[in-house]
Write an enzyme that holds these catalytic residues in place. Structure first.
Site, mmCIF file in Angstrom:
data_model
loop_
_atom_site.group_PDB
_atom_site.id
_atom_site.type_symbol
_atom_site.label_atom_id
_atom_site.label_comp_id
_atom_site.label_asym_id
_atom_site.label_seq_id
_atom_site.Cartn_x
_atom_site.Cartn_y
_atom_site.Cartn_z
ATOM 1 N N ARG A 173 0.901 -1.154 0.000
ATOM 2 C CA ARG A 173 0.000 0.000 0.000
ATOM 3 C C ARG A 173 0.943 1.207 0.000
ATOM 4 O O ARG A 173 1.910 1.230 0.759
ATOM 5 C CB ARG A 173 -0.892 -0.011 1.226
ATOM 6 C CG ARG A 173 -1.747 -1.280 1.276
ATOM 7 C CD ARG A 173 -2.989 -1.098 2.076
ATOM 8 N NE ARG A 173 -3.723 -2.354 2.185
ATOM 9 C CZ ARG A 173 -4.659 -2.738 1.331
ATOM 10 N NH1 ARG A 173 -4.979 -1.981 0.305
ATOM 11 N NH2 ARG A 173 -5.287 -3.883 1.506
ATOM 12 N N ASP A 209 -12.143 -7.866 -2.475
ATOM 13 C CA ASP A 209 -13.326 -7.112 -2.024
ATOM 14 C C ASP A 209 -14.420 -6.944 -3.077
ATOM 15 O O ASP A 209 -15.564 -6.661 -2.737
ATOM 16 C CB ASP A 209 -12.901 -5.721 -1.540
ATOM 17 C CG ASP A 209 -12.168 -5.782 -0.210
ATOM 18 O OD1 ASP A 209 -12.345 -6.778 0.508
ATOM 19 O OD2 ASP A 209 -11.426 -4.840 0.093
ATOM 20 N N GLU A 229 -27.662 -17.596 9.212
ATOM 21 C CA GLU A 229 -28.931 -17.166 9.795
ATOM 22 C C GLU A 229 -29.097 -15.646 9.718
ATOM 23 O O GLU A 229 -30.213 -15.133 9.762
ATOM 24 C CB GLU A 229 -29.028 -17.624 11.254
ATOM 25 C CG GLU A 229 -29.528 -19.058 11.430
ATOM 26 C CD GLU A 229 -28.620 -20.118 10.804
ATOM 27 O OE1 GLU A 229 -27.395 -19.931 10.789
ATOM 28 O OE2 GLU A 229 -29.157 -21.125 10.308
HETATM 29 O O1 F6P Z 1 -7.611 -6.434 0.095
HETATM 30 C C1 F6P Z 1 -8.665 -5.717 0.662
HETATM 31 C C2 F6P Z 1 -8.713 -5.972 2.116
HETATM 32 O O2 F6P Z 1 -8.703 -7.346 2.206
HETATM 33 C C3 F6P Z 1 -9.841 -5.433 2.952
HETATM 34 O O3 F6P Z 1 -11.024 -6.173 2.915
HETATM 35 C C4 F6P Z 1 -9.212 -5.413 4.304
HETATM 36 O O4 F6P Z 1 -9.842 -4.584 5.183
HETATM 37 C C5 F6P Z 1 -7.850 -4.921 3.983
HETATM 38 O O5 F6P Z 1 -7.560 -5.471 2.725
HETATM 39 C C6 F6P Z 1 -6.775 -5.167 4.982
HETATM 40 O O6 F6P Z 1 -5.535 -5.206 4.349
HETATM 41 P P1 F6P Z 1 -4.137 -4.654 4.861
HETATM 42 O O7 F6P Z 1 -3.974 -5.088 6.253
HETATM 43 O O8 F6P Z 1 -3.199 -5.294 3.917
HETATM 44 O O9 F6P Z 1 -4.159 -3.162 4.711
#
Ligand code: F6P
Length: 323
Positions: A75, A131, A191
């Protein structure tokens, strides 16, 4: 029109099963057209750091079935700052990239759109994210695998839930949306399902659970998206209201790993190929997506500014089936 002789490819954001199959499709579609491919390691950070490696048919052999991404991913909040993007643009030019294919989710598509706007480089996005929250495509590479992984896990949880006559709250991924939660809930016969997009009353959920219990239901499963609330607290509240035995299971990162399903691989192959074909055909800034089973091209400006909505009929059906 500028000739496309060298294409860059990167994977970005959270990894998704099938990213490798998408890399393979991009590389082989490009080399098939006598075009060179430069792989960029660690997503947008690799553009900033000039972390490049050449790729060709052989370097992507034997990866179609592997989870994760051989190009690795990060990221990269730095990319939001102009000074870092300018470094990336210099590196793109120095490497002689004529176009860029980004394999990733929402945030990655937004960044790709900015690159095209600021430097005019042709960019294509292959939607890949567990996602499935990318606008302009009904499906993303990796979503099907993640749903299957989660359904398999919940089936196992159901066994122990039934033996012990317990209620299980199972948290699945989805920080901002309930795409995974909805499909997992319907697929495992939950459920109840809790998603960020639909407000819920826990009291009502508990009444449903208690009614089921009175009718002889020995176990109940509630699927919740991680963005639908604080799971620990929800478990405590359900315990308090129902006075039944309640446990929490957070599935977490297992949803992002593993060998991609056939469906994820097929999608990766089709969209990776479409992205390269479209670039060669002169598309400047687009997402190669899928709608009603057909490949579509969607301008990145739309993808970056619109939000994909969940299918509420899955929510209704899950509740209807939970008798
Ligand atoms: O890839 C998307 C996702 O899986 C989200 O659903 C989740 O909240 C997030 O990544 C968490 O990823 P990271 O810890 O790598 O930022």
């Amino acid at each position: 029109m500028r000739m496309i002789k060298t294409i860059g490819v990167l994977t970005s954001g959270g990894d998704a099963p099938g990213m490798n199959a998408a890399i393979r499709a991009v590389v082989r579609s490009a080399t098939d057209r006598k075009c060179k491919v430069i792989g960029i390691r660690r997503g947008y950070w690799g553009l900033i750091e000039s972390d490049f490696e050449p790729h060709h048919s052989r370097t992507v052999g034997g990866i179609i079935n592997r989870g994760g991404t051989i190009l690795r991913t990060v990221r990269c909040p730095e990319f939001k700052a102009k000074q870092y993007r300018e470094r990336a643009y210099k590196n793109i030019m120095a490497a002689g990239l004529d176009a860029l294919v980004v394999i990733g989710g929402n945030g990655s598509a937004t960044a790709a759109n900015v690159i095209h706007r600021e430097m005019g480089l042709p960019v294509a996005v292959v939607p890949a994210s567990i996602d499935n929250d990318v606008y302009g495509t009904e499906d993303t590479v990796g979503f099907d695998t993640a749903v299957n992984t989660a359904v398999e896990a919940v089936d196992k949880i159901r066994d122990t839930a039934t033996s012990h006559e317990r209620i299980f709250v199972v948290e699945v991924m989805g920080r901002h949306n309930g795409f995974i939660a909805l499909e997992v809930a319907l697929g495992c016969g939950a459920e109840a399902v809790l998603v960020p997009e639909i407000p819920y009353h826990l009291q009502q959920v508990c009444w449903t659970l208690m009614r089921g219990h009175k009718r002889g239901k020995f176990s109940s499963i509630i699927i919740m998206a991680e963005g639908a609330g604080a799971s620990q607290q929800i478990v405590q509240q359900i315990k308090k209201i129902t006075r039944l035995r309640v446990r929490l299971s957070v599935l977490g990162y297992i949803q992002r790993g593993g060998s991609p399903t056939a469906h994820s691989r097929l999608l990766a192959a089709r969209l990776g190929n479409a992205a390269v074909r479209n670039i060669m055909a002169g598309y400047k800034s687009h997402l190669a997506g899928i709608m009603k089973g057909q490949i579509v091209t969607v301008p990145l400006q739309r993808v970056a500014t619109k939000r994909k909505r969940i299918d509420r009929s899955i929510y209704t059906l899950t509740n209807q089936m939970a008798q």
